[in-house]
Design an enzyme around this catalytic site. Sequence first.
Site, short mmCIF file in Angstrom:
data_model
loop_
_atom_site.label_atom_id
_atom_site.label_comp_id
_atom_site.label_asym_id
_atom_site.label_seq_id
_atom_site.Cartn_x
_atom_site.Cartn_y
_atom_site.Cartn_z
CB CYS A 46 -0.96 -0.02 1.18
SG CYS A 46 -2.13 -1.39 1.07
CB THR A 47 4.04 2.09 1.73
OG1 THR A 47 3.41 1.98 3.02
CG2 THR A 47 5.04 3.23 1.74
#
Length: 157
Positions: A46-47
């Site tokens: 997600c980062t």
Amino acid sequence: MTELAEGSNAPAFRMAASGGREVSSDALKGQPYLLYFYPKANTPGCTTQACGVQEALPQLAHLGLEIIGVSPDAIPAIEKFAKKYGLSFPLASDEDHKVAEAYGVWVQKSLYGRTFMGVERTSFLVGADGKIVRIWRKVKPAEHAAQVLEAARELKE
């Protein structure tokens, strides 16, 4: 529930978002936007995905595309994530996963033999007319921003 397809009307939404904002389909009427669903803030995939989108943001904005990231995280976790990585686009909280359900991305998942419900990493490019132009399912985080940028350019033509 019927699975959404390209050409379908995008389901309506209204959610609280990072930076004290609120995002809604009503506020986006008449302009194209990307609604991307991610499983959990501050995780590696997600980062990577969020930072890629942030890096492409000037080009996406130049093409007139609004970006909204959506996860089932609560606002405090989303705020922390946005601040840590300098994410300026809205990250919305879908804690009750009603928006994820409307978009068909709240699914049964499996990890280490355990099954649970969660968000399938999926993105929806919505045209100014409110119709879904493009769907990316099971998005690969590192490739996402480039794919969206290419599709946004095609949308502009």
